[in-house]
Design an enzyme around this catalytic site. Sequence first.
Site, mmCIF file in Angstrom:
data_model
loop_
_atom_site.group_PDB
_atom_site.id
_atom_site.type_symbol
_atom_site.label_atom_id
_atom_site.label_comp_id
_atom_site.label_asym_id
_atom_site.label_seq_id
_atom_site.Cartn_x
_atom_site.Cartn_y
_atom_site.Cartn_z
ATOM 1 N N GLN A 47 -48.899 -14.413 15.391
ATOM 2 C CA GLN A 47 -47.657 -15.182 15.221
ATOM 3 C C GLN A 47 -47.359 -16.136 16.375
ATOM 4 O O GLN A 47 -46.259 -16.692 16.448
ATOM 5 C CB GLN A 47 -46.455 -14.260 14.965
ATOM 6 C CG GLN A 47 -46.574 -13.433 13.693
ATOM 7 C CD GLN A 47 -46.812 -14.287 12.463
ATOM 8 O OE1 GLN A 47 -46.005 -15.154 12.144
ATOM 9 N NE2 GLN A 47 -47.930 -14.057 11.763
ATOM 10 N N GLN A 106 -22.878 -18.279 20.551
ATOM 11 C CA GLN A 106 -22.888 -17.521 21.809
ATOM 12 C C GLN A 106 -22.631 -18.498 22.959
ATOM 13 O O GLN A 106 -23.474 -18.710 23.825
ATOM 14 C CB GLN A 106 -24.235 -16.806 21.985
ATOM 15 C CG GLN A 106 -24.525 -15.785 20.887
ATOM 16 C CD GLN A 106 -25.798 -15.009 21.150
ATOM 17 O OE1 GLN A 106 -26.042 -14.546 22.269
ATOM 18 N NE2 GLN A 106 -26.631 -14.865 20.126
ATOM 19 N N ASP A 181 -9.152 -20.358 10.478
ATOM 20 C CA ASP A 181 -8.693 -19.628 11.661
ATOM 21 C C ASP A 181 -8.064 -20.605 12.634
ATOM 22 O O ASP A 181 -8.196 -21.822 12.504
ATOM 23 C CB ASP A 181 -9.839 -18.838 12.323
ATOM 24 C CG ASP A 181 -11.037 -19.714 12.658
ATOM 25 O OD1 ASP A 181 -10.842 -20.826 13.181
ATOM 26 O OD2 ASP A 181 -12.170 -19.289 12.398
ATOM 27 N N LYS A 204 -6.197 -15.053 10.991
ATOM 28 C CA LYS A 204 -6.842 -13.763 10.726
ATOM 29 C C LYS A 204 -6.888 -12.931 11.993
ATOM 30 O O LYS A 204 -6.997 -13.448 13.105
ATOM 31 C CB LYS A 204 -8.249 -13.947 10.147
ATOM 32 C CG LYS A 204 -9.283 -14.550 11.089
ATOM 33 C CD LYS A 204 -10.666 -14.496 10.444
ATOM 34 C CE LYS A 204 -11.742 -15.034 11.374
ATOM 35 N NZ LYS A 204 -11.811 -16.496 11.375
ATOM 36 N N ASP A 234 -21.558 -18.065 7.292
ATOM 37 C CA ASP A 234 -22.680 -17.145 7.461
ATOM 38 C C ASP A 234 -22.718 -16.158 6.294
ATOM 39 O O ASP A 234 -23.375 -16.382 5.288
ATOM 40 C CB ASP A 234 -22.562 -16.439 8.811
ATOM 41 C CG ASP A 234 -23.830 -15.703 9.200
ATOM 42 O OD1 ASP A 234 -24.694 -15.486 8.324
ATOM 43 O OD2 ASP A 234 -23.978 -15.336 10.377
ATOM 44 N N THR A 238 -15.282 -14.060 5.447
ATOM 45 C CA THR A 238 -14.023 -14.686 5.837
ATOM 46 C C THR A 238 -13.625 -15.766 4.849
ATOM 47 O O THR A 238 -12.465 -15.866 4.432
ATOM 48 C CB THR A 238 -14.145 -15.299 7.245
ATOM 49 O OG1 THR A 238 -14.415 -14.267 8.185
ATOM 50 C CG2 THR A 238 -12.877 -16.020 7.641
#
Length: 338
Positions: A47, A106, A181, A204, A234, A238
Site C-alpha cells: 500500500q 481538528q 448551530d 444545539k 458527515d 444533526t
Amino acid sequence: MPAMTEPKLIAGNANQPLAKAIARRMSLHRGMSVNLVEARVERFNDQEIFVEVYENVRGEDMFIIQPTSNPANDNLMELLIIADALKRSSAARITAVIPYFGYARQDRRTKARTPISAKLVANLISEAGIDRVLTLDLHATQIQGFFDIPVDNLYAAPVFALDVLHTFRDRLSDLMVVSPDVGGVARARELAKRINAPLSIVDKRREKPGEIAEMTVIGDVTGKTCIIVDDICDTAGTLCKAAEVLMDAGATEVHSYITHGVLSGPAVERIRNSVMKSLVITDSIEATEAVRATSNIRIVPTAPMFAQAILNTWNGTSVSSLFDMETLTPIYEGLYSR
C-alpha cells in the site's frame, strides 16, 4: 506574475471526475485543449503510494487537483507525493487545488492532550514543496493562518445563491436561511444577504460528540421555506434532526445547502428518510453511487469556479473576484438561465 507558460493540471485518484470537468472548462475558456498531465498514481502490494509523471514539467506552472477526502490519509499522501515528484522534476510553481481540506475540523485543542491536526497537515503541505493552496469553504477560515504559503479560500455561497434564486424564484419572499448551530451563523448570514432573506438559528447542546441532547429554534419559521446552510455534512444526524425541529416549529418545507458532502456511515439512508425535501451539495468530494441514486440529493458543480480560479492564479489576476455573484453568473451561464 506574468504568465510565461500554459497552466498544467495533474490529478490524484481522489476526485477524477472533478479534475476532468475542470480541464474541460479550462479548454472552453482557453479556446484550446487543456488535458490532465499523464501520470500514474498507484499502490505497491504493501500500500505504499508511487507516482510517475510521464510528461515534461520543467519550468511549468502546475496545479494538483486532489481533495483530501475519505480515505483522507491515502489522498493526503498522494497529494504530497505528487508534489514531491513535480518539485524534483523542476516544476516552476506548484499549486495544490484541494476542493475539500481534510482534517479541517481538528483546528483547535478542544481538551487537554489533543492535537491540532489541521496545523500539522498545513506544515506537511508546505514542506512537500507546494507554493500555494486553492481550496473551498474551509471549516474554519483561520486555518489559512496555519500555512506559511498563500491560501485562496473560495466560497460556495455565491454558487448556492445562484441556485437558490433559480430554484425558488417563485417564492423568494417565503425563504428563511437557517444556521444549524451558533458557530455557523457567519456562513448562513452570507447566503441570507445574497438572497435577501431573514436568518434563523438552531441552537444545539451536545452531551458528548455524536449525540445531540436538545435543539431550539431561535427565530420564527412559521410558514417559511427553510434553507439550512453548513459547510460539512458527515453522518447527517444533526442535519436531519434540525430539519425535524424546524418542521415542528411550523416551517412548510426544509431544504439544505451543504458544501462538502462527506456523507459517511448512515448518512445517505438518514437523508433518504428525512423530512428534508432536498439536500444540495457540491462535487468537492466525489459522490458515491448511493449518493447519486438518492432522489432528494442534488449536486451542483464547482468546476466552472475552480477553472476560473486556476486561470486567475496562473494569470496573476484576482481570485477574490469570484466571491461576487456578478462574476460567477456568466461562468455558470446556461446552468441557471431564468
